[in-house]
Scaffold this motif. Structure first.
Motif, short mmCIF file in Angstrom:
data_model
loop_
_atom_site.label_atom_id
_atom_site.label_comp_id
_atom_site.label_asym_id
_atom_site.label_seq_id
_atom_site.Cartn_x
_atom_site.Cartn_y
_atom_site.Cartn_z
N SER A 97 0.84 -1.21 0.00
CA SER A 97 0.00 0.00 0.00
C SER A 97 0.87 1.25 0.00
O SER A 97 0.55 2.24 -0.66
CB SER A 97 -0.93 0.01 1.22
N ASP B 285 -5.77 -1.20 -4.90
CA ASP B 285 -5.17 -1.79 -3.70
C ASP B 285 -6.11 -2.86 -3.15
O ASP B 285 -7.10 -2.54 -2.48
CB ASP B 285 -4.90 -0.70 -2.66
N GLU B 286 -5.83 -4.10 -3.43
CA GLU B 286 -6.66 -5.23 -3.01
C GLU B 286 -8.14 -4.99 -3.31
O GLU B 286 -8.98 -5.05 -2.41
CB GLU B 286 -6.45 -5.52 -1.52
MG LIG Z 1 -2.03 -2.87 2.11
#
Ligand SMILES: [Mg+2]
Ligand SMILES: Nc1ncnc2c1ncn2[C@@H]1O[C@H](COP(=O)(O)OP(=O)(O)O)[C@@H](O)[C@H]1O
Length: 241
Positions: free
Chosen positions: A56, A174-175
């Motif tokens: 991240s 991000d995910e």
């Molecule tokens: Mg992360």
């Protein structure tokens, strides 16, 4: 070897020797220790790595949401990490789309307004393109609903539409399927990949799933503060999707 007359794909994102340290009560925490990666136009890369490895952090730096201690991030040639805040914001608005695990929709706005939000504030509102995105993401019947009236998969489809509404050159995620069940995550990624291919934008996605990562062109792992790319034979040709 590439023949000399064949034009090289243009690097859209160049990350070089990126370093980032956070302060902590135990002393400085070195998260990125010279991370580097390159993404050409229209290419997709899945970034994996253990929890806490700095995925991240790296995405935030590329998205100009934070600044590195040292190193360089070039987006379409511009040194995004060294620009003044206003220039960063302008570049971010017209070049980047970002999708988060938590969807981050605006709860007081309906789906139609959420979809248009980033495009409106960046002066890139295009009703025809938004209509096409709405249709391709299957959101036509949901336009007057509010985020709390949507399932996770529906919310993430709106977030993807909002990010792509500006026609970004690079989509960061991000995910994006981290809060979705497997089948929904598969379907949402499928839609994102179709739209990424249709718009020709590059795609950088953090994921914990090797299965989902394999659907992108390239795969890399963030480990000990650097990004290690998987071998070329593991790459999937875009055409094979
Ligand atoms: Mg992360
Ligand atoms: N703003 C911050 N201040 C201090 N430590 C941070 C901050 N952001 C992240 N960290 C720490 O940096 C490490 C990497 O975080 P992160 O990039 O979120 O990892 P990942 O996304 O790979 O799980 C973690 O140990 C996290 O606790």
């Amino acid at each position: 070897m590439t023949p000399p007359d064949k034009p090289q794909p243009r690097p859209l994102l160049q990350v070089e020797d990126l370093r980032k340290t956070y302060p902590s009560p135990q002393g400085p925490l070195e998260i990125l220790k010279g991370a580097a990666l390159t993404l050409t136009e229209g290419e997709s890369l899945a970034l994996m790595g253990e929890s806490g490895s700095g995925k991240s952090t790296l995405l935030h730096l590329i998205g100009a949401l934070d600044r590195p201690d040292s190193g360089e991030i070039r987006l379409d040639g511009a040194p995004i990490s060294r620009l003044a805040e206003a220039e960063q914001a302008a570049l971010r608005c017209k070049t980047l789309g970002v999708v988060f695990q938590q969807f981050n929709l605006i709860s007081s706005l309906d789906v139609r307004a959420n979809l248009a939000f980033q495009a409106r504030i960046s002066g890139r509102f295009d009703p025809q393109w938004l209509e096409e995105l709405t249709e391709r993401l299957g959101l036509g019947a949901l336009l007057t609903r509010y985020p709390e009236q949507l399932s996770g998969g529906q919310q993430q489809r709106v977030a993807i539409g909002r990010a792509l509404a500006v026609r970004p050159r690079l989509l960061l995620a991000d995910e994006p399927t981290g809060n979705l069940d497997e089948a929904t995550g598969d379907a949402v990624l499928g839609l994102a990949l179709e739209l990424v291919a249709a718009t020709g934008c590059a795609f950088l996605m953090v994921t914990h799933s090797a299965r989902l990562a394999a659907r992108l062109d390239r795969q890399a792992c963030l480990s000990c503060g650097v990004a290690i790319e998987e071998d070329a034979p593991g790459r999937k040709a875009r055409a094979a999707r």
